[in-house]
Design an enzyme around this catalytic site. Structure first.
Site, PDB file in Angstrom:
ATOM      1  N   CYS A  93       0.868  -1.188   0.000  1.00 52.04           N
ATOM      2  CA  CYS A  93       0.000   0.000   0.000  1.00 52.04           C
ATOM      3  C   CYS A  93       0.897   1.228   0.000  1.00 52.04           C
ATOM      4  CB  CYS A  93      -0.863   0.047   1.262  1.00 52.04           C
ATOM      5  SG  CYS A  93      -2.044  -1.307   1.396  1.00 52.04           S
TER       6      CYS A  93
ATOM      7  N   CYS B  50      -2.884  -9.047   6.828  1.00 48.57           N
ATOM      8  CA  CYS B  50      -2.799  -7.974   5.837  1.00 48.57           C
ATOM      9  C   CYS B  50      -4.168  -7.330   5.728  1.00 48.57           C
ATOM     10  CB  CYS B  50      -2.363  -8.527   4.486  1.00 48.57           C
ATOM     11  SG  CYS B  50      -2.539  -7.329   3.152  1.00 48.57           S
TER      12      CYS B  50
ATOM     13  N   GLN C 204      -9.134 -10.778 -11.891  1.00 49.19           N
ATOM     14  CA  GLN C 204      -9.161  -9.502 -11.177  1.00 49.19           C
ATOM     15  C   GLN C 204      -9.040  -9.724  -9.675  1.00 49.19           C
ATOM     16  OE1 GLN C 204      -9.180  -6.447 -12.324  1.00 49.19           O
ATOM     17  NE2 GLN C 204      -9.581  -6.751 -14.504  1.00 49.19           N
TER      18      GLN C 204
ATOM     19  N   GLU D  34      -6.533 -11.449 -27.492  1.00 49.32           N
ATOM     20  CA  GLU D  34      -5.622 -11.421 -26.337  1.00 49.32           C
ATOM     21  C   GLU D  34      -4.320 -12.089 -26.748  1.00 49.32           C
ATOM     22  OE1 GLU D  34      -5.283 -10.656 -22.915  1.00 49.32           O
ATOM     23  OE2 GLU D  34      -3.469 -11.884 -23.044  1.00 49.32           O
TER      24      GLU D  34
ATOM     25  N   ASP E 137      -8.878  -2.691 -23.178  1.00 50.26           N
ATOM     26  CA  ASP E 137      -8.424  -2.708 -21.774  1.00 50.26           C
ATOM     27  C   ASP E 137      -6.930  -3.007 -21.768  1.00 50.26           C
ATOM     28  OD1 ASP E 137      -8.125  -2.921 -19.056  1.00 50.26           O
ATOM     29  OD2 ASP E 137      -9.370  -4.706 -18.819  1.00 50.26           O
TER      30      ASP E 137
ATOM     31  N   CYS F 143      -5.701   1.535 -16.947  1.00 51.05           N
ATOM     32  CA  CYS F 143      -5.076   1.542 -15.624  1.00 51.05           C
ATOM     33  C   CYS F 143      -3.998   2.621 -15.567  1.00 51.05           C
ATOM     34  CB  CYS F 143      -4.492   0.168 -15.302  1.00 51.05           C
ATOM     35  SG  CYS F 143      -3.334  -0.428 -16.525  1.00 51.05           S
TER      36      CYS F 143
END
Ligand code: SAH
Length: 457
Positions: free
Chosen positions: A87, A165, A289, A339, A387, A414
């Site tokens: 994080c 976590c 995901q 893909e 994507d 992203c």
């Protein structure tokens, strides 16, 4: 950008005001017009910092003292926050995290000429932004009979132990602790990275949050796994929800966690999870995901932007295991996915079968190459969804989009910087970006995900 001579040198103490967060979560501010990155500083704060590194157009500085503290600064709940590195922005309130992610998207559009008018909606965040990860992967190590399991400290391969976590599904934490206990009891030797000796390298745990199915993957250096029988028996007794217990063999000296070979120690080769109404099978190597709850939120935004009536041909480019295309298949006439990883394409086909979806077709190859070919063959999609990875779309792909002339392009991104770049390219070719909806897929980390509607003028 006009070049200015850096007004700072390493070791210098400066005071500056932080104006925002960078894409890595650092505080950013200007000192005499020069950009300074200050890790752990929060937008709105005035800080004293010591310059650590000076580059041509920016510098890094270490936070020394908070002169003025942001009201958005919060106590960090995780005891290993800065050492772990998983994080980056736990020290910022969740609402301010969301606002800063929105700001980053707006900044990306402001930097690219002619796009500063683009409407960026407030980020869709989680109600409870903790315990969201469905996959945990921890290195095992240690010496003198004491096994360590944890994470690599930032920038090193030193294992830091932890038992909890905060962004992980609690189930995954629980199972990791159980595996650790068991490995200690059975004295299964951990892998020694320096000597390239020992047995157990990593343990990966995956949970299907909607099905409760759990997969445990023991990554070993070679095929030999001491105490295999007892291990399997104990795991079956102790780990509730266990559906798939796999040994993965990674014989190489490498940072890549999984090797090529999987052996089923017990149970099934895959587990399942759902995104909305679609069921997916997940194998050790499958990309799936990480935050299933927010994935559904994201895909619902994609569905809204795609605005399908059941008549459309839809292209799902960079489709992975087919998640977006399969999610939309019932609302379209047909879905064509492309893909580059052929195993993912196999998974996509299997997932279509698993759900009885008959109007989806998946092809392995580079999206830019395959779509150029489709354009040449006269394929006429009504909606194209892309994507791409962080680097964005290849120009060749954008040219193929323009040639196929769909009404709408839904761009899932992203990386706001490459989204803005690609939107600017399309704007010159009769496609206008209408609005952008960021979705927080990774609370407390600096990742920014969004989807954008781009329409033909
Ligand atoms: N749409 C999927 C996966 C997105 S991740 C989901 O929502 O789950 C991006 C995907 O693009 C990865 O699966 C990666 O393997 C693939 N990829 C990267 N470069 C590519 C290229 N040039 N052509 C086709 N696929 C590519």
């Amino acid at each position: 950008m006009p070049k200015i001579k850096p007004p700072v040198r390493p070791g210098q103490k400066i005071t500056l005001t932080i104006s925002g967060q960078s894409h890595t979560g650092d505080g950013v501010g200007k000192y005499k017009g020069f950009t300074i990155f200050v890790p752990m500083a929060v937008a709105g704060e005035q800080v004293e910092a010591k310059v650590t590194q000076v580059k041509k157009t920016y510098a890094h500085a270490r936070l020394k003292q908070l002169v003025e503290v942001s009201p958005e600064r919060v106590d960090v709940p995780c005891p290993v926050f800065q050492r772990c590195g998983g994080c980056q922005i736990q020290h910022i309130s969740y609402s301010a995290q969301l606002e800063s992610k929105r700001q980053q998207v707006m900044d990306a559009f402001a930097r690219i000429g002619g796009l500063d008018h683009v409407k960026v909606h407030p980020v869709l965040g989680m109600k409870d932004p903790w315990n969201y990860r469905n996959k945990a992967q921890v290195p095992f190590g240690g010496s003198n009979g004491q096994i360590q399991a944890g994470f690599y400290a930032v920038g090193s391969h030193e294992i830091v132990e932890f038992d909890h976590c905060m962004i992980q599904q609690p189930e995954n934490d629980r199972v990791l602790q159980q595996v650790k206990e068991l490995v200690n009891e059975l004295a299964i030797p951990p892998y020694d990275e320096k000597q390239h000796r020992g047995v157990l390298r990593h343990v990966m745990v995956r949970t299907g949050v909607h099905t409760g199915e759990m997969m445990v993957v023991l990554v070993t250096k070679g095929p030999h796994l001491p105490q295999k029988k007892r291990l399997v028996k104990e795991m079956r007794e102790r780990v509730s929800g266990l559906v798939s217990l796999i040994q993965n063999i990674q014989p190489k000296r490498t940072n890549v966690v999984l090797g090529k070979e999987n052996r089923i120690l017990w149970g099934e080769p895959v587990i399942h999870d759902k995104i909305g109404h679609v069921l997916f099978s997940i194998s050790p190597h499958s990309f799936f995901q990480i935050n299933p709850e927010q994935t559904e939120v994201l895909y619902d935004q994609v569905r809204k932007m795609a605005n399908l009536t059941g008549e459309e041909t839809v292209i799902d480019a960079y489709c992975g295991i087919g998640t977006i295309g399969l999610y939309l298949a019932k609302d379209a006439a047909r879905v064509l996915g492309v893909e580059s990883i052929s195993q993912a394409v196999e998974d996509a086909r299997n997932n279509a079968r698993l759900n009885g979806i008959k109007n989806s077709f998946f092809e392995a190859g580079l999206a830019e190459t395959v779509m150029s070919r489709w354009a040449g063959e006269g394929v006429q999609p009504d909606v194209i969804i892309v994507d791409p990875p962080r680097k964005g779309c290849a120009t060749q792909l954008l040219d193929a989009v323009v040639k196929m002339a769909p009404q709408r392009l839904v761009y899932v991104s992203c990386n706001p910087a490459t989204l803005a770049r690609d939107a600017a390219y399309l704007k010159e070719r009769d496609y206008e970006i209408r609005n952008v909806q960021p979705v927080d897929m990774f609370p407390h980390t600096s990742h920014v995900e969004c989807c954008a509607l781009v329409e033909r003028k």
